[in-house]
Write an enzyme that holds these catalytic residues in place. Sequence first.
Site, mmCIF file in Angstrom:
data_model
loop_
_atom_site.group_PDB
_atom_site.id
_atom_site.type_symbol
_atom_site.label_atom_id
_atom_site.label_comp_id
_atom_site.label_asym_id
_atom_site.label_seq_id
_atom_site.Cartn_x
_atom_site.Cartn_y
_atom_site.Cartn_z
ATOM 1 N N SER A 1 0.800 -1.220 0.000
ATOM 2 C CA SER A 1 0.000 0.000 0.000
ATOM 3 C C SER A 1 0.840 1.280 0.000
ATOM 4 C CB SER A 1 -0.930 0.013 1.219
ATOM 5 O OG SER A 1 -0.174 0.039 2.420
ATOM 6 N N LYS B 1 -6.553 3.590 8.730
ATOM 7 C CA LYS B 1 -5.619 4.558 8.162
ATOM 8 C C LYS B 1 -6.208 5.972 8.165
ATOM 9 C CE LYS B 1 -3.284 1.248 5.108
ATOM 10 N NZ LYS B 1 -3.027 0.850 3.709
#
Length: 801
Positions: free
Chosen positions: A708, A751
């Site tokens: 990611s 996140k």
Amino acid sequence: MLLNFSPAREPFRTWTAKGKVRTSMPVRPKIATESAVMRAPVLPLLDTVHFPGVIQTILIGREMSVRALQQALKHDREALLIGQRDQSIDEPKAEELYDIGTLSEVLHVLPLPDGTMRVVLRGMARAKVQKLSYRGGYFTASFEVLRETPTVGQQAEALAREASTAFQQAAALGMTVPPEVVDTVASIEDPRYLADLLSHHLPSPASVKQSLLAEPDPVVRLENLVRILAQERQVLELQAALRSKVERELGQTQREYYLREQLKAIQSELGGESALSEEGEEFRRKLEASGMDELTLEKATAELKRLERAPSSSPEGMVIRNYLDWLASLPWSNLSEDQINVKKAATILDRDHYGLGQVKDRILDFLAVSQLSNSLRGPILCFVGPPGVGKTSIGRSIAEALGRQFHRISLGGVRDEAEIRGHRRTYIGSMPGRLIQGIKTCGTRNPVFMLDEIDKMGYDFRGDPTSALLEALDPEQNSQFSDHYIEVSFDLSSVMFIATANLIDNVPAALRDRMEVIRFPSYTEQEKLHIATKYLVPKKLAEHGLTKDQVKVPKASLETLVREYTREAGVRSLEREIATVCRKAARRIAEGESGSVPIDRETLVTMLGKPRFRYGIKGRKDEVGAATGLVYSEYGGDIVTIEVSLSPPFGEQPQVRLTGSLGDVMKESALAAMTYLRANQSKYGTGEFRYDLHVHVPEGAVPKDGPSAGVTILTALVSAFSGRPVRRDVAMTGEVTLRGKVLPVGGVREKVLAAHRAGIKHVVLPEENMRDIDDLPDVVQRGVSFHPVTDASEALSIALA
């Protein structure tokens, strides 16, 4: 070395095992200076008394005794033997020795390998100590020999006969005396020597024997001996009676056993059946009342007949009794009444757990179907999530909502198949598996079973317990669950099984296929603050005897605890830190420092020490070659700055370095970003790669992995090569391909929460991850602007200033 100082006339000697005593019957020696004061070295005695006219062997090992013996051997071989008052003292003082002893002659000395000496002594006369002096490491006594009263007359003769008869009777009853001594006693005519010889062989304490030695009158000594021997005879007679009683009882038991066996044989010949014993009738009543099916009852009845034929004390009988106890105690038909009410269940779940909205919805859906179908048969639930997020406690809430018994089975570290299916009855100490044990503990056939830590089971040569669970967790098979110990089928279809695991990947595929996985996410910071405010702080204050007025914990202090003193997915560490704060505050209040303790940041540092963790915050200014990325772990989300630095090459070809404890997947993601940038140099105006390239992710001690970070690494690379700074209020996540496509990633919820906490205002996400935005709290959705992208160029246009 043997030092022999045998006298001219060798006496008759005997030997006993305990105490190593040799005795004889010599003629009483005559001391020429009976009234004069004499001197001799002293041998202190422990747990024994030496009598005149008796030859006795003693072991000498103490330093003072060895020196006194050596002194006696150098002169006339005479020593004074005196008993100690306190037997526990190794180095006695003068006042700790008796004042009456026995003047003795040393006959033999034999040094032993262990440093001690075996000494044979013959008692010569009683002596009264006048003075003791300690010199040269041993005692020397000034003493005078005691004159004994003459023993004449009928009284002395009668007492001597009575003492001799009582001694022989006691020996006949079992008193430990050498046979030759018993024969010798009958032939002794001198009452004085008889009294001393009998006193020597009495099984009495040293203090009693010392009192006999201190008595100079032989008649009084004989009277005391007759009394002591009479008491000893009574004790021996009582012991003999008790021994006879025990032997009779054992004989009666054997007799009853043989009679029972004969009765069984007679009844077998006559063709009749033996009558049920009281124990058998009780077992039959329990088995018939247990509600078991006919096949199981037939099996139990057959075992009961075997029990009747087996001897009562045989090992087989004990095994059968335990087996029948288990069969009779299981709830074969006992079902608790379900109280399925979806609204009530929702109230209980909200009361006991905050957040976990999706988890609660899935549980309530399951209960709603069960309420309409009047059955709880269905998929086996498996709660998967990090430690401390409430997997086990929510199982208790489900049991409470259903009105069922709750039983937790910890499977962590279980390696033996028998833990699940039980042991065969052929093994000593065998017992059923944990499932059947839990059924017996709950007392119902439909409890809620929590199979905790199912992902931490192992296997070895004893079998695979995960394979044994396949039958129990299969709704199509568990109605006929077979335990090795029970040996009959037991219906587990009414049991609600809930398994818990931290990592579902560790669960075998066959077992995972039988369970419906419900994932528990990590708690967000806001959820942790709410749990701490509503649940943990009041709970810990009550446990420590504190009130809200005494300890005030503001929201800012709780935020400090969450951010700087804990790093976890759940709230266990947070609970421990709050408990520590309460203990410190309670101590201050108890010591009278203050009536209340406000908890601010300074107080937290004093109580808990310096902060242990740091959380990411956005940069102070826009920087070249530094991009803010979003990361996710089992402890939640955070932000991280990825740094890129260019430097002149050391060799002919530019080098690429990747540092920061990066995993293989993250390294490949960085290489893919560099390959994409190199293929599109003209598009982004980066020029040729003529520099050494160093990509670093801070906090190098923390391992990092995953794809990611691709878009973040690409942004930092473009910034470094083009000289354009990266906006400090932008954070990003997403995987980059070689064609520049941005692919979706996981952990978006955590996140974005970390970005919001760090003050980030813009978050760049893959377009396919925009569906995850709905899971975020409203305050986060309002405070953060989301930028969906599908191509790397879109992300770069947003992030670069």
